[in-house]
Design a protein around this motif. Structure first.
Motif, PDB file in Angstrom:
ATOM      1  N   ASN A 279       0.851  -1.191   0.000  1.00 59.34           N
ATOM      2  CA  ASN A 279       0.000   0.000   0.000  1.00 59.34           C
ATOM      3  C   ASN A 279       0.881   1.233   0.000  1.00 59.34           C
ATOM      4  O   ASN A 279       1.988   1.222   0.538  1.00 59.34           O
ATOM      5  CB  ASN A 279      -0.952  -0.011   1.199  1.00 59.34           C
ATOM      6  N   GLU A 283      -2.642   7.525  -5.190  1.00 57.26           N
ATOM      7  CA  GLU A 283      -2.453   6.920  -6.507  1.00 57.26           C
ATOM      8  C   GLU A 283      -1.165   7.361  -7.202  1.00 57.26           C
ATOM      9  O   GLU A 283      -0.492   6.524  -7.822  1.00 57.26           O
ATOM     10  CB  GLU A 283      -3.659   7.225  -7.409  1.00 57.26           C
ATOM     11  N   GLU A 286       1.611   5.389  -5.749  1.00 55.39           N
ATOM     12  CA  GLU A 286       1.405   3.982  -6.102  1.00 55.39           C
ATOM     13  C   GLU A 286       1.920   3.705  -7.516  1.00 55.39           C
ATOM     14  O   GLU A 286       2.580   2.692  -7.761  1.00 55.39           O
ATOM     15  CB  GLU A 286      -0.081   3.642  -5.995  1.00 55.39           C
ATOM     16  N   GLY A 593      -5.001  -0.371  -7.096  1.00 57.56           N
ATOM     17  CA  GLY A 593      -6.336   0.137  -6.787  1.00 57.56           C
ATOM     18  C   GLY A 593      -7.234  -0.784  -6.005  1.00 57.56           C
ATOM     19  O   GLY A 593      -8.461  -0.632  -6.069  1.00 57.56           O
ATOM     20  N   LEU A 594      -6.681  -1.754  -5.255  1.00 55.50           N
ATOM     21  CA  LEU A 594      -7.535  -2.673  -4.495  1.00 55.50           C
ATOM     22  C   LEU A 594      -8.025  -2.015  -3.208  1.00 55.50           C
ATOM     23  O   LEU A 594      -7.793  -2.494  -2.095  1.00 55.50           O
ATOM     24  CB  LEU A 594      -6.781  -3.966  -4.191  1.00 55.50           C
ATOM     25  N   ALA A 595      -8.712  -0.887  -3.384  1.00 53.85           N
ATOM     26  CA  ALA A 595      -9.300  -0.155  -2.263  1.00 53.85           C
ATOM     27  C   ALA A 595     -10.805  -0.084  -2.465  1.00 53.85           C
ATOM     28  O   ALA A 595     -11.311  -0.271  -3.580  1.00 53.85           O
ATOM     29  CB  ALA A 595      -8.705   1.252  -2.171  1.00 53.85           C
ATOM     30  N   TYR A 650      -2.752  -1.007  -3.198  1.00 54.68           N
ATOM     31  CA  TYR A 650      -3.879  -0.093  -3.025  1.00 54.68           C
ATOM     32  C   TYR A 650      -3.379   1.202  -2.395  1.00 54.68           C
ATOM     33  O   TYR A 650      -2.363   1.220  -1.684  1.00 54.68           O
ATOM     34  CB  TYR A 650      -4.975  -0.720  -2.157  1.00 54.68           C
ATOM     35  N   ARG A 661      -7.876   5.533   3.377  1.00 59.59           N
ATOM     36  CA  ARG A 661      -8.573   4.480   2.651  1.00 59.59           C
ATOM     37  C   ARG A 661      -8.217   3.131   3.261  1.00 59.59           C
ATOM     38  O   ARG A 661      -7.134   2.954   3.819  1.00 59.59           O
ATOM     39  CB  ARG A 661      -8.170   4.487   1.171  1.00 59.59           C
ATOM     40  N   PRO A 663      -8.113  -1.221   2.512  1.00 56.79           N
ATOM     41  CA  PRO A 663      -8.115  -2.191   1.417  1.00 56.79           C
ATOM     42  C   PRO A 663      -9.514  -2.770   1.232  1.00 56.79           C
ATOM     43  O   PRO A 663     -10.281  -2.912   2.183  1.00 56.79           O
ATOM     44  CB  PRO A 663      -7.117  -3.251   1.882  1.00 56.79           C
ATOM     45  N   SER A 664      -9.840  -3.102   0.010  1.00 55.78           N
ATOM     46  CA  SER A 664     -11.149  -3.679  -0.263  1.00 55.78           C
ATOM     47  C   SER A 664     -11.189  -5.135   0.172  1.00 55.78           C
ATOM     48  O   SER A 664     -10.156  -5.764   0.439  1.00 55.78           O
ATOM     49  CB  SER A 664     -11.467  -3.580  -1.754  1.00 55.78           C
ATOM     50  N   ALA A 667      -8.880  -7.477  -1.764  1.00 59.08           N
ATOM     51  CA  ALA A 667      -7.488  -7.642  -1.335  1.00 59.08           C
ATOM     52  C   ALA A 667      -7.395  -8.696  -0.230  1.00 59.08           C
ATOM     53  O   ALA A 667      -6.496  -9.551  -0.234  1.00 59.08           O
ATOM     54  CB  ALA A 667      -6.926  -6.311  -0.849  1.00 59.08           C
TER      55      ALA A 667
END
Length: 686
Positions: A279, A283, A286, A593-595, A650, A661, A663-664, A667
């Motif tokens: 993480n 963005e 990242e 982008g795994l948020a 993410y 944010r 993680p989704s 993830a």
């Protein structure tokens, strides 16, 4: 007849099955390969040539291009033109405008004039037409059914009157034309369906009709794509075969492919180097770290074209990745090109707004501020600036491939800053000229433009005459402004006259002629605008159309310019949406982008046709449940395309809203599938 459907979570397993199937035929056998993209078909063909030494007669097409070629003869005989996506949107806009003007919209009346309404209706109607759902079925709907049916009926009438074919008509014509003699080169061939995504009834019918005449069909499907699996099982009347590719010593990547979104799990084990989760603060950072990891992989011997960055939300990452790759001097292939604000498109919109507002000086000043004025010596030739449409529905039977070597840029002439009226796309103008010639009001026409500019010139002359002899600096300043005013008059008055001659109502053909002439005379870089106008060429016979409708159709397309890649992908890092990786595999894959609300994206109901009504009229229409399944398929596709290693990441900070944010769930699910246990948020953040 030989019909096979192979389902696998591993892209390399599906590609191996496809290669083995093709190699079971002699090298000179004609084959039809239907792939999701040109890149997938070309990569498969090159791998075949590398292994066999030669391969002849392999036709590699997408489903849209095949349908276009099958329907080409009938369209030519009937005088029908395939409509691009923009043309179809323009037809929908015209239909809505006509119904609204006649006060025939009831349910949608409060939102019919909103900017996004036309695009939303066009998207919904395109889906309905591809599933052969007509106005009769829509009329039965309680909420908005009659309005939507009226729009659908008028759209159909407009398409018929203008002899335009949208995607649904194209597929229907292709299905009806398969038996034609001129299409014999596409039928009675073995067919490979390489990771195609089937979303509609007409796509399924076209494949079914082709398969009936084929001596053998092989279809490969990513594991989890249930809609495509059901459609191909119906079309091919074949059962699925599950294929796996797990080595003697399974890696964490193998476990993720096998157990992602499944009820199963591996025995608890530590994560190895084949799966990495990290993480970063936002963005932009990242993307920088992704490029650094690419440099590390390249130093270890991984070729650039064996690495891919797959985006579930391209709009969030494309610009940041473009900048990161440019700064690191790493070649990248953006499969959908780069989207950025287009000064030329916005300049054209400003000119149209100027005409719509009665030749407003404020709008004209906005146009001048964008720096898109063409140099005086630039040839004003429409033919030399002509650009063909890039829409695959209007492709001909021939492929025109761009050369591998990009042409060297032609240096622009260097303007003399003392003599030239236009310098780097900007016009010499006196300071605060718009405030001097208008009192914050709209100029009412060309005559008032000329009177006010002449009056301003007379004012400068009078002030020069009244200046004292010792005020040399003031006199020189006034003379410089007088020269700048002359440059403004020489450029602005002919352009204002051209704007004043734009029609109030005209057919799209007349509008396109006026807009092309305006583009080459008023824009420094008209290529993007000309490409958009080319997409509207099929609309030439439709009309009359008002300036307001023209602005409505062009607004969303001209504000941002999408520059498609001009070079091939080989030797470059592949960057694109996840769906573009169907039929392809890479050694190393990056999935940013795994948020939450990025991957998976926020699931929203269709604003025109809600899920309840969709289920009422047809079971194959996309609902929120299908969108959720599509997000899961996307992660399966991304992970499955990696052969050796996948980088998951993410952003832990939302830079725009200055908030943290998390993680989704995706993830966490990827780690559960790899390690056998569901980790907590604290473990992931660490």
């Amino acid at each position: 007849m030989n019909r096979r459907i192979i389902v696998s979570a591993d892209a390399e397993s599906r590609l191996n099955a496809a290669r083995d199937w093709i190699e079971s035929y002699p090298a000179d056998t004609e084959l039809l390969v239907l792939a999701n993209s040109n890149e997938a078909g070309n990569n498969l063909h090159l791998s075949l040539v590398a292994s066999r030494g030669a391969a002849f007669g392999v036709k590699r097409l997408s489903l849209n291009v095949l349908a276009s070629r099958l329907a080409q003869r009938k369209f030519s005989e009937s005088g029908t033109t395939p409509a691009t996506n923009l043309s179809f949107t323009a037809v929908v806009a015209r239909s809505i405008h006509s119904l609204q003007s006649a006060s025939k919209l009831k349910y949608f009346e409060p939102v019919a004039a909103k900017p996004g309404f036309t695009i939303a209706v066009a998207r919904t109607l395109a889906e309905l037409r591809m599933n052969e759902i007509g106005p009769k079925a829509l009329k039965r709907l309680e909420r908005g059914g009659k309005d939507l049916a009226a729009i659908a009926t008028l759209v159909d009438e407009e398409l018929t009157r203008a002899k335009l074919s949208d995607r649904s008509t194209l597929f229907q014509t292709a299905i009806a034309s398969i038996e034609s003699e001129e299409n014999s080169s596409y039928i009675d061939l073995p067919i490979l369906l390489l990771d195609l995504a089937i979303h509609s009834v007409l796509e399924q019918q076209l494949i079914q009709t082709l398969a009936l005449r084929s001596p053998g069909v092989l279809a490969t499907i990513p594991h989890g794509d249930e809609n495509t699996t059901k459609a191909l099982q119906t079309a091919l009347k074949a059962a699925t075969e599950l294929s796996t590719n797990v080595g003697a010593v399974p890696t964490s990547l193998d476990y993720v492919k096998q157990h992602l979104f499944e009820d199963s799990a591996p025995n608890p084990s530590k994560l190895d180097s084949s799966v990495r989760l990290s993480n970063w603060p936002g963005e932009p950072r990242e993307c920088i770290e992704i490029v650094r990891s690419i440099q590390t992989e390249a130093a270890q011997g991984v070729p650039f074209d064996q690495m891919a960055v797959l985006l579930n939300s391209p709009g969030e990452y494309r610009a940041h990745l473009d900048e990161a790759f440019a700064r690191s001097d790493i070649p990248a292939y953006f499969v959908q090109g780069i989207t950025s604000p287009d000064p030329a498109g916005r300049a054209m919109l400003a000119l149209l707004a100027c005409a719509a507002d009665g030749l407003s000086a404020k709008r004209f000043a906005e146009y001048l501020s964008l720096g898109e004025l063409p140099p005086p010596e630039t040839p004003k030739d429409i033919e030399s600036e002509w650009v063909a449409s890039n829409d695959d529905l209007v492709q001909t039977a021939f492929n025109f491939e761009e050369p591998d070597v990009e042409p060297a840029p032609v240096p622009l002439p260097v303007a003399d800053t003392e003599k030239s009226d236009v310098i780097d796309g900007a016009l010499r103008t006196p300071a605060r000229w718009e405030r001097l010639i208008v009192d914050s009001a709209v100029i009412g026409g060309k005559d008032r433009w000329e009177r006010r500019l002449n009056g301003l010139a007379n004012e400068f002359t009078l002030r020069i005459q009244e200046a004292a002899p010792e005020e040399e600096a003031l006199v020189e300043s006034l003379r410089r402004q007088s020269r700048d005013l002359k440059a403004l008059r020489d450029f602005a008055l002919p352009l204002v006259e051209r704007l004043s001659k734009l029609p109030t109502n005209a057919s799209w053909g007349e509008w396109l002629a006026h807009l092309r002439e305006l583009s080459v005379n008023a824009l420094r870089n008209p290529e993007g605008v000309m490409a958009t106008l080319a997409d509207l060429e099929p609309m030439s016979t439709v009309g009359p159309v008002s300036l307001n409708e023209v602005q409505l159709v062009l607004d969303s397309r001209l504000r941002d310019l999408r520059v498609k890649p001009k070079t091939r992908q080989y030797g470059r890092v592949f960057v694109g949406p996840i769906d573009a990786v169907r039929g392809m595999s890479f050694q190393v894959v990056f999935v940013p982008g795994l948020a939450e609300r990025v991957f998976p994206r926020k699931i929203v109901e269709d604003p025109i046709l809600p899920d309840l009504q969709r289920n009422e009229i047809h079971p194959l229409l996309t609902t929120r449940g299908d969108q959720r399944d599509g997000e899961r398929v996307a992660l399966r596709l991304a992970v499955g395309s990696a052969r050796e290693r996948v980088y998951l990441s993410y952003p832990r900070i939302d830079v725009q809203q200055s908030r943290p944010r998390v993680p989704s769930f995706y993830a966490l699910e990827a780690l559960r599938a790899a390690e056998g246990e569901l980790p907590g948020f604290e473990q992931v953040a660490a």
